[in-house]
Scaffold this motif. Structure first.
Motif, PDB file in Angstrom:
ATOM      1  N   ALA A   1       0.808  -1.227   0.000  1.00  0.00           N
ATOM      2  CA  ALA A   1       0.000   0.000   0.000  1.00  0.00           C
ATOM      3  C   ALA A   1       0.835   1.268   0.000  1.00  0.00           C
ATOM      4  N   HIS A   2       2.073   1.193   0.477  1.00  0.00           N
ATOM      5  CA  HIS A   2       2.923   2.393   0.536  1.00  0.00           C
ATOM      6  C   HIS A   2       3.362   2.848  -0.852  1.00  0.00           C
ATOM      7  N   SER A   3       3.396   1.921  -1.812  1.00  0.00           N
ATOM      8  CA  SER A   3       3.903   2.272  -3.140  1.00  0.00           C
ATOM      9  C   SER A   3       2.890   2.033  -4.252  1.00  0.00           C
ATOM     10  N   SER A   4       1.696   1.607  -3.913  1.00  0.00           N
ATOM     11  CA  SER A   4       0.690   1.284  -4.931  1.00  0.00           C
ATOM     12  C   SER A   4      -0.549   2.134  -4.742  1.00  0.00           C
ATOM     13  N   SER A   5      -1.034   2.687  -5.824  1.00  0.00           N
ATOM     14  CA  SER A   5      -2.283   3.437  -5.768  1.00  0.00           C
ATOM     15  C   SER A   5      -3.463   2.548  -6.161  1.00  0.00           C
ATOM     16  N   ARG A   6      -3.179   1.412  -6.788  1.00  0.00           N
ATOM     17  CA  ARG A   6      -4.236   0.468  -7.162  1.00  0.00           C
ATOM     18  C   ARG A   6      -3.711  -0.953  -6.969  1.00  0.00           C
ATOM     19  N   ILE A   7      -4.473  -1.769  -6.233  1.00  0.00           N
ATOM     20  CA  ILE A   7      -4.117  -3.168  -6.014  1.00  0.00           C
ATOM     21  C   ILE A   7      -5.280  -4.038  -6.464  1.00  0.00           C
ATOM     22  N   THR A   8      -5.012  -4.943  -7.371  1.00  0.00           N
ATOM     23  CA  THR A   8      -6.034  -5.850  -7.884  1.00  0.00           C
ATOM     24  C   THR A   8      -5.718  -7.257  -7.409  1.00  0.00           C
ATOM     25  N   MET A   9      -6.633  -7.830  -6.621  1.00  0.00           N
ATOM     26  CA  MET A   9      -6.444  -9.170  -6.084  1.00  0.00           C
ATOM     27  C   MET A   9      -7.108 -10.193  -6.994  1.00  0.00           C
ATOM     28  N   VAL A  10      -6.352 -11.212  -7.368  1.00  0.00           N
ATOM     29  CA  VAL A  10      -6.854 -12.272  -8.239  1.00  0.00           C
ATOM     30  C   VAL A  10      -6.723 -13.600  -7.504  1.00  0.00           C
ATOM     31  N   PRO A  11      -7.832 -14.282  -7.210  1.00  0.00           N
ATOM     32  CA  PRO A  11      -7.733 -15.547  -6.477  1.00  0.00           C
ATOM     33  C   PRO A  11      -7.297 -16.697  -7.374  1.00  0.00           C
ATOM     34  N   LEU A  12      -6.329 -17.459  -6.898  1.00  0.00           N
ATOM     35  CA  LEU A  12      -5.907 -18.665  -7.597  1.00  0.00           C
ATOM     36  C   LEU A  12      -6.783 -19.811  -7.077  1.00  0.00           C
TER      37      LEU A  12
END
Length: 405
Positions: free
Chosen positions: A67-78
């Motif tokens: 979160a400190h370096s990302s403005s967008r995080i997309t989680m993809v479940p395996l």
């Protein structure tokens, strides 16, 4: 070719997070990390791995680092299908992440599901077994059994049957059937004996698993035992999906769907959202949330048992304390620590864990007691001894009850 393969102009502040189940076997966890590295190359976006349980980093820890370096995080479940982890655990993780990191945009993708790339992969796995058995689907009667883990979620189990049907369509198999190694029916052994009545030349068993673990071994053993029992039918099991590059095609598509808010889930057949015959007690988000919260902790006290990697020796009672913003401001961290101390002092069979929001803001701090389905409201640290004492005596603290499920 994946739709995401041509993605361009993506900023360096965007991150993908591949979420695996997690295992006590390092080999299984390394496979998730290998796929994450492959996905990073495919997307051109920084990609990390996280795990729902049993392995590190956990989803909150991974997000905290990103979160400190990302403005967008997309989680993809395996995840192969949409069951409790996809329908409950991942949404809870997203909700918690949005609360704890308000400056970051979060998206959650869908499970692998049914995809042309997976059908092609299964077709190739079947051809490998045919070659091993010395048969050809064009000239011989070849039956395929797609064997999945099995779930308590009817929507997930139904997709296994759909996958089997799609594998059959357009190919020269005599039949393609679905079976399960546990939890639900028909079990693999039942399917094999049923198919044997038609006297095919060969039966190809395809483990619908990501890794080569205990359950895949059971599938292989089941096929071998059947082969020995029925000398007039050649039978063998193939390899799991593993880290085949075609999985990256699917994961790329799921990532693209998520980041464009175009995820399509099967809500009309979700037992948590609609009342389905036989699953009436599961309908309702609060129940689903409680099960998801406690399942996250259900493995911690079990030693590594080789033939039962997913069995639970969980504490009899779980206490989940909301530590989201409103409850935290009302003193829930102190409640959490007091409950843990009270459980230690009493040597009680109780696991105390923090949770994200219970959607009861203003009525907290909220403490949820599972499996009793009791929610306590307006708790403070001085209530901890009373709550733990009530658990030990199989009672509830009536004046604190906020609602029961």
């Amino acid at each position: 070719m994946s739709r995401a393969a041509d993605a361009v102009g993506i900023g360096s502040e965007e991150t993908a997070l591949l979420v695996g189940h997690g295992s006590r076997r390092d080999k299984s966890n390394e496979a998730v990390r290998e796929l994450a590295a492959g996905l990073e190359d495919r997307l051109g976006v920084s990609t990390d791995a996280a795990f729902l349980e049993l392995a590190e980093p956990s989803i909150p820890d991974a997000i905290g680092a990103l979160a400190h370096s990302s403005s967008r995080i997309t989680m993809v479940p395996l995840s192969l299908f949409a069951a409790g982890h996809v329908k409950n655990d991942l949404p809870l993780a997203v909700k918690r992440a949005r609360s704890e990191h308000p400056g970051v945009t979060f998206h959650a993708g869908a499970h692998l599901g049914i995809h042309p790339a997976i059908l092609d992969l299964l077709d190739d796995r079947a051809r490998d077994v045919e070659a091993e058995l010395g048969v050809d689907r064009e000239d011989d009667d070849v039956v395929v059994v797609v064997c999945a883990r099995g779930s308590s979620d009817p929507d997930s189990n139904a997709d296994v049957h759909k996958l089997a049907r799609l594998l059959y369509e357009g190919r020269s198999f005599d039949r393609v059937e679905a079976g399960f190694i546990g939890v639900t029916e028909p079990l693999l052994d039942e399917v094999l004996h049923d198919v044997a009545k038609t006297r095919p030349d060969a039966i190809v068993v395809l483990p619908y698993m990501l890794g080569d673990g205990v359950l895949t071994g059971r599938i292989r053993d089941g096929a071998a035992e059947f082969d020995a029992e029925y000398p007039y039918v050649d039978a063998a099991a193939g390899d799991p999906l593993g880290t085949d590059s075609r999985l990256l095609d699917v994961l790329s598509d799921r990532w693209q769907e998520a980041r464009t808010d175009s995820v399509d889930m099967s809500c009309d057949t979700c037992k948590y959202k609609v009342e389905l015959d036989g699953y009436e007690e599961d309908e309702g988000g609060a129940r689903a949330m409680l099960r998801a919260l406690t399942h996250q902790q259900a493995h911690e006290d079990r030693d590594d048992v080789a033939d039962e990697p997913h069995a639970h020796d969980a504490p009899e009672t779980h206490l989940a304390v909301c530590t989201n913003q409103t409850c935290a401001a009302g003193g829930s961290p102190a409640v959490l620590e007091s409950l843990r101390q009270a459980a230690r002092d009493a040597d009680a069979d109780v696991h105390v864990t923090r949770s994200s929001c219970f959607d009861q803001c203003g009525d907290g701090p909220i403490v949820a007691q599972y499996p009793d389905g009791v929610w306590y409201g307006a708790c403070d640290d001085e209530d901890a001894d009373r709550i733990v004492s009530a658990v030990e005596r199989d009672r509830i603290v009536s004046d604190l009850v906020h609602q029961t499920l």
